[in-house]
Scaffold this motif. Structure first.
Motif, PDB file in Angstrom:
ATOM      1  N   ALA A 117      38.131  36.957  33.867  1.00 35.59           N
ATOM      2  CA  ALA A 117      38.353  37.285  35.279  1.00 35.59           C
ATOM      3  C   ALA A 117      39.181  38.550  35.419  1.00 35.59           C
ATOM      4  O   ALA A 117      38.898  39.420  36.248  1.00 35.59           O
ATOM      5  N   VAL A 118      40.218  38.672  34.595  1.00 29.42           N
ATOM      6  CA  VAL A 118      41.082  39.844  34.636  1.00 29.42           C
ATOM      7  C   VAL A 118      40.299  41.096  34.230  1.00 29.42           C
ATOM      8  O   VAL A 118      40.414  42.163  34.841  1.00 29.42           O
ATOM      9  N   MET A 119      39.485  40.949  33.183  1.00 26.61           N
ATOM     10  CA  MET A 119      38.740  42.097  32.664  1.00 26.61           C
ATOM     11  C   MET A 119      37.644  42.565  33.619  1.00 26.61           C
ATOM     12  O   MET A 119      37.172  43.701  33.522  1.00 26.61           O
ATOM     13  N   SER A 120      37.234  41.720  34.553  1.00 32.35           N
ATOM     14  CA  SER A 120      36.176  42.111  35.479  1.00 32.35           C
ATOM     15  C   SER A 120      36.594  43.271  36.369  1.00 32.35           C
ATOM     16  O   SER A 120      35.747  44.038  36.838  1.00 32.35           O
ATOM     17  N   GLY A 121      37.896  43.395  36.626  1.00 26.32           N
ATOM     18  CA  GLY A 121      38.379  44.470  37.486  1.00 26.32           C
ATOM     19  C   GLY A 121      38.077  44.252  38.952  1.00 26.32           C
ATOM     20  O   GLY A 121      38.291  45.150  39.768  1.00 26.32           O
ATOM     21  N   TYR A 122      37.575  43.060  39.304  1.00 23.63           N
ATOM     22  CA  TYR A 122      37.219  42.787  40.692  1.00 23.63           C
ATOM     23  C   TYR A 122      38.229  41.802  41.263  1.00 23.63           C
ATOM     24  O   TYR A 122      38.317  40.649  40.829  1.00 23.63           O
ATOM     25  N   GLY A 123      39.001  42.272  42.208  1.00 23.74           N
ATOM     26  CA  GLY A 123      40.017  41.431  42.815  1.00 23.74           C
ATOM     27  C   GLY A 123      40.930  42.274  43.676  1.00 23.74           C
ATOM     28  O   GLY A 123      40.634  43.429  43.989  1.00 23.74           O
ATOM     29  N   HIS A 124      42.050  41.695  44.045  1.00 21.52           N
ATOM     30  CA  HIS A 124      43.012  42.411  44.886  1.00 21.52           C
ATOM     31  C   HIS A 124      44.412  41.930  44.534  1.00 21.52           C
ATOM     32  O   HIS A 124      44.595  40.963  43.765  1.00 21.52           O
ATOM     33  N   PHE A 125      45.420  42.605  45.095  1.00 20.61           N
ATOM     34  CA  PHE A 125      46.795  42.241  44.764  1.00 20.61           C
ATOM     35  C   PHE A 125      47.722  42.697  45.865  1.00 20.61           C
ATOM     36  O   PHE A 125      47.340  43.427  46.784  1.00 20.61           O
TER      37      PHE A 125
END
Length: 270
Positions: free
Chosen positions: A27-35
């Motif tokens: 999930a982290v390696m996908s680079g898809y997300g927000h913070f």
């Protein structure tokens, strides 16, 4: 009708060592997300409710589900307790998961309080995709920010092809006309520090172009680590308006911190 078997989980190694939880790492390696990023002081955060609301909105937009504020509060409190810190720089990352999104919390040494060092900016023609989100995968802004520093500046100022100001690579910018702070309206992220200041100081949200810069009396940038005066945007220079900066510093200092551990057991972004 036959169904295809579920795909086998990925095998992931880091420096030759198998990851203990490949699902989390994938999930982290996908680079898809927000913070979101915040400063914690004695277990409190200025604008915590705004952070929780923004996390919830972005999670709904990206992943189609809510992110309860109490879950974020609990994870923040847990990470701070494990680190032994009451003051810290904290980040909350949200990634795709199932059935719930995955939430990661990172805490490190707190940023210094007070005003930051004056900044010199250089304008670059670039806008972040989906700029209203504090999303991951900030290659473009990092690229331009690093290039600005190699050229002797402190930060990149992102602009539209027509020369309209948007935001700094990792900041919001405001221009002072002697009466109000002018916050550019080209696609940008509404930062929490920016939002807190606009509620306490005379402010206007309007288009601002590079051609207009010489007309302003002063400028400043804001982000989660603080506030700093701007002394130049390429060839346009500004004196540090000490009275303005003290006024801005005082307005921000007057914002009360919100307890991470809520007294009523409820979150503010459920």
């Amino acid at each position: 009708m036959t169904t295809s078997p579920a795909p086998a989980p990925a095998h992931i190694e880091v420096d030759g060592v198998p990851a203990t939880d490949p699902g989390v790492l994938a999930a982290v390696m996908s680079g898809y997300g927000h913070f979101t990023a915040m400063q914690v002081r004695d277990g409190r955060v200025k604008g915590l409710g705004l952070h929780l609301d923004r996390l919830d909105r972005a999670t709904r937009e990206l992943f189609g589900e809510p992110l309860p504020g109490q879950r974020v509060r609990d994870l923040l409190a847990r990470a701070l307790g494990a680190s032994g810190r009451r003051d810290a720089s904290a980040r909350v990352y949200v990634y795709e998961g199932g059935p719930l999104v995955r939430v990661a919390v990172a805490v490190r040494e707190a940023a210094p309080d007070g005003l930051g060092a004056p900044q010199r900016l250089t304008a670059v023609g670039y806008l972040r995709p989906a700029a209203h989100l504090k999303h991951l995968g900030g290659f473009g802004q990092r690229y331009h920010g690093d290039a600005a520093r190699r050229a002797g500046f402190d930060e990149a100022l992102l602009t539209t092809p027509a020369g309209e100001l948007a935001e700094g690579a990792v900041t919001n910018i405001a221009l002072w006309d002697g009466t109000s702070l002018n916050w550019p309206t080209a696609p940008h992220l509404t930062g929490i520090t920016m939002e807190l200041l606009t509620r306490r100081l005379p402010s206007r949200h309007r288009p601002v172009t590079l051609e207009e810069l010489p007309r302003f009396r002063a400028a400043l940038v804001t982000n989660s680590r603080g506030i700093a005066a701007v002394t130049a945007v390429d060839g346009v220079t500004y004196e540090v308006d000490e009275e303005l900066m003290e006024r801005v510093r005082g307005a921000y200092a007057a914002v009360p911190g919100e307890e991470i551990v809520s007294g009523d057991g409820g979150g503010s972004a459920d």
